[in-house]
Scaffold this motif. Structure first.
Motif, PDB file in Angstrom:
ATOM      1  N   THR A 134       2.282   3.159  16.448  1.00 33.40           N
ATOM      2  CA  THR A 134       1.917   2.619  15.181  1.00 33.40           C
ATOM      3  C   THR A 134       2.523   3.703  14.110  1.00 33.40           C
ATOM      4  OG1 THR A 134       0.051   1.229  15.515  1.00 33.40           O
ATOM      5  CG2 THR A 134       0.482   1.659  13.353  1.00 33.40           C
ATOM      6  N   GLN A 135       3.435   3.280  13.127  1.00 35.69           N
ATOM      7  CA  GLN A 135       4.064   4.094  12.440  1.00 35.69           C
ATOM      8  C   GLN A 135       3.165   4.067  11.091  1.00 35.69           C
ATOM      9  OE1 GLN A 135       7.459   5.423  11.661  1.00 35.69           O
ATOM     10  NE2 GLN A 135       7.779   4.812  13.792  1.00 35.69           N
ATOM     11  N   ARG A 136       2.871   5.532  10.785  1.00 32.34           N
ATOM     12  CA  ARG A 136       1.815   5.773   9.627  1.00 32.34           C
ATOM     13  C   ARG A 136       2.500   6.867   8.817  1.00 32.34           C
ATOM     14  NH1 ARG A 136      -1.571   5.042  14.018  1.00 32.34           N
ATOM     15  NH2 ARG A 136      -2.829   3.351  13.960  1.00 32.34           N
ATOM     16  N   LEU A 137       2.079   6.949   7.503  1.00 31.13           N
ATOM     17  CA  LEU A 137       2.574   7.920   6.709  1.00 31.13           C
ATOM     18  C   LEU A 137       1.661   9.216   6.902  1.00 31.13           C
ATOM     19  CD1 LEU A 137       4.696   8.542   4.465  1.00 31.13           C
ATOM     20  CD2 LEU A 137       3.000   7.640   2.780  1.00 31.13           C
ATOM     21  N   HIS A 138       2.211  10.304   7.004  1.00 27.93           N
ATOM     22  CA  HIS A 138       1.590  11.642   7.230  1.00 27.93           C
ATOM     23  C   HIS A 138       1.847  12.567   5.959  1.00 27.93           C
ATOM     24  CE1 HIS A 138      -0.025  10.625  11.147  1.00 27.93           C
ATOM     25  NE2 HIS A 138       1.218   9.834  11.189  1.00 27.93           N
ATOM     26  N   ASN A 139       0.768  13.461   5.527  1.00 28.64           N
ATOM     27  CA  ASN A 139       1.308  14.539   4.629  1.00 28.64           C
ATOM     28  C   ASN A 139       1.822  15.637   5.354  1.00 28.64           C
ATOM     29  OD1 ASN A 139      -0.990  16.238   5.367  1.00 28.64           O
ATOM     30  ND2 ASN A 139      -2.258  14.919   3.968  1.00 28.64           N
ATOM     31  N   SER A 140       2.063  16.610   4.683  1.00 34.29           N
ATOM     32  CA  SER A 140       2.715  17.891   5.308  1.00 34.29           C
ATOM     33  C   SER A 140       1.771  18.900   5.646  1.00 34.29           C
ATOM     34  CB  SER A 140       3.784  18.401   4.343  1.00 34.29           C
ATOM     35  OG  SER A 140       3.503  18.886   3.210  1.00 34.29           O
ATOM     36  N   TRP A 141       0.425  18.623   4.964  1.00 35.27           N
ATOM     37  CA  TRP A 141      -0.626  19.673   5.399  1.00 35.27           C
ATOM     38  C   TRP A 141      -1.392  18.848   6.564  1.00 35.27           C
ATOM     39  CZ3 TRP A 141      -3.560  22.015   0.735  1.00 35.27           C
ATOM     40  CH2 TRP A 141      -2.636  22.755  -0.050  1.00 35.27           C
ATOM     41  N   TYR A 142      -1.178  19.451   7.743  1.00 34.62           N
ATOM     42  CA  TYR A 142      -1.803  19.224   8.908  1.00 34.62           C
ATOM     43  C   TYR A 142      -1.509  17.882   9.514  1.00 34.62           C
ATOM     44  CZ  TYR A 142      -4.613  23.284   7.309  1.00 34.62           C
ATOM     45  OH  TYR A 142      -4.909  24.386   6.926  1.00 34.62           O
ATOM     46  N   ALA A 143      -0.807  17.137   8.922  1.00 38.39           N
ATOM     47  CA  ALA A 143      -0.255  15.795   9.181  1.00 38.39           C
ATOM     48  C   ALA A 143      -1.457  14.861   9.162  1.00 38.39           C
ATOM     49  CB  ALA A 143       0.338  15.777  10.596  1.00 38.39           C
ATOM     50  N   ASP A 144      -1.989  14.967   8.109  1.00 38.32           N
ATOM     51  CA  ASP A 144      -3.211  13.998   8.161  1.00 38.32           C
ATOM     52  C   ASP A 144      -2.568  12.610   7.490  1.00 38.32           C
ATOM     53  OD1 ASP A 144      -5.086  15.927   8.814  1.00 38.32           O
ATOM     54  OD2 ASP A 144      -5.399  16.363   6.827  1.00 38.32           O
ATOM     55  N   HIS A 145      -3.519  11.454   7.847  1.00 40.05           N
ATOM     56  CA  HIS A 145      -3.025  10.219   7.168  1.00 40.05           C
ATOM     57  C   HIS A 145      -2.895  10.165   5.634  1.00 40.05           C
ATOM     58  CE1 HIS A 145      -3.852   5.679   7.367  1.00 40.05           C
ATOM     59  NE2 HIS A 145      -4.046   5.933   6.115  1.00 40.05           N
ATOM     60  N   PHE A 146      -1.927   9.455   4.888  1.00 37.68           N
ATOM     61  CA  PHE A 146      -1.797   9.613   3.494  1.00 37.68           C
ATOM     62  C   PHE A 146      -1.067   8.341   2.968  1.00 37.68           C
ATOM     63  CE2 PHE A 146       0.032  10.844  -0.505  1.00 37.68           C
ATOM     64  CZ  PHE A 146      -1.102  11.878  -0.764  1.00 37.68           C
ATOM     65  N   TYR A 147      -2.078   7.565   2.204  1.00 30.54           N
ATOM     66  CA  TYR A 147      -1.507   6.208   1.719  1.00 30.54           C
ATOM     67  C   TYR A 147      -2.133   6.369   0.180  1.00 30.54           C
ATOM     68  CZ  TYR A 147       0.456   4.313   5.857  1.00 30.54           C
ATOM     69  OH  TYR A 147       1.080   4.118   7.150  1.00 30.54           O
ATOM     70  N   PHE A 148      -1.367   6.132  -0.713  1.00 24.95           N
ATOM     71  CA  PHE A 148      -1.774   6.458  -1.975  1.00 24.95           C
ATOM     72  C   PHE A 148      -2.458   5.130  -2.401  1.00 24.95           C
ATOM     73  CE2 PHE A 148      -1.118   7.053  -6.708  1.00 24.95           C
ATOM     74  CZ  PHE A 148      -1.683   8.257  -6.787  1.00 24.95           C
TER      75      PHE A 148
END
Length: 194
Positions: A134-148
């Protein structure tokens, strides 16, 4: 802090203060989870300390995993809100206790993020497939899940759940309606009145 990602609480019975064993696989989504000595240990053990923000017994626990935690931050749109609050409830609060974002926000509204609230600092952001394809948006700090947060899901929640593995973390962020559910919680913080 310990200047690294704290260990996930992968306890699927929502027990607070637990830490995943290093023998469990948290490099994928979903990660290994369960309740018991094959999966995790309690906060007052040497392994349990790894789930603390300080790496010892005095830190804050459950900043990675166990349940999403609602924040005092929302998008200024109540048509999809399920929290029980009314728009005028927030007019009574001191603005330093709640962050209100523009209702034109989208899941990747980089222009709506605020430096200092752990949204703006997390970029750049990237979509890619986790181990479940599944495609998910990740942040650049530890690749955590990130949805605004958005107008259709106006509340911010952090940390991820016990099953999120690599996508969970103290910098994981998602949006929700404010609903009451077993996978959501919050923290109470006391502060001086002046």
């Amino acid at each position: 802090g310990i200047n690294k990602e704290v260990t996930i609480n992968n306890n699927n019975k929502n027990k607070t203060g637990y830490a995943a064993l290093s023998s469990t696989d948290q490099s994928k989504y979903p990660g290994d989870y369960g309740d018991g000595p094959d999966y995790n240990t309690a906060w007052n053990t040497p392994n349990g300390f790894t789930a603390s923000t300080t790496g010892n017994i005095t830190g804050i626990y459950d900043m990675n995993g166990v349940a999403w935690e609602y924040m005092a931050a929302y998008v200024d749109e109540f048509s999809k809100d399920e929290s029980g609050f009314q728009a005028d409830d927030f007019e009574k609060l001191n603005s330093k206790f709640i962050d209100i974002y523009d209702k034109t926000s989208t899941t990747n509204s980089y222009d709506k993020m605020i430096l200092g609230d752990a949204t703006g600092e997390m970029g750049p952001f990237e979509y890619y497939a986790d181990s479940d394809s599944t495609q998910r948006l990740h942040n650049s700090w530890y690749a955590d899940h990130f949805y605004f947060a958005t107008a259709s899901a106006p509340w911010f929640a952090r940390c991820g759940t016990y099953s999120h593995g690599v996508a969970a973390g103290q910098f994981a962020l998602t949006s929700d309606t404010g609903r009451v559910t077993g996978g959501r919680g919050f923290r109470i913080v006391l502060s001086p009145t002046n």
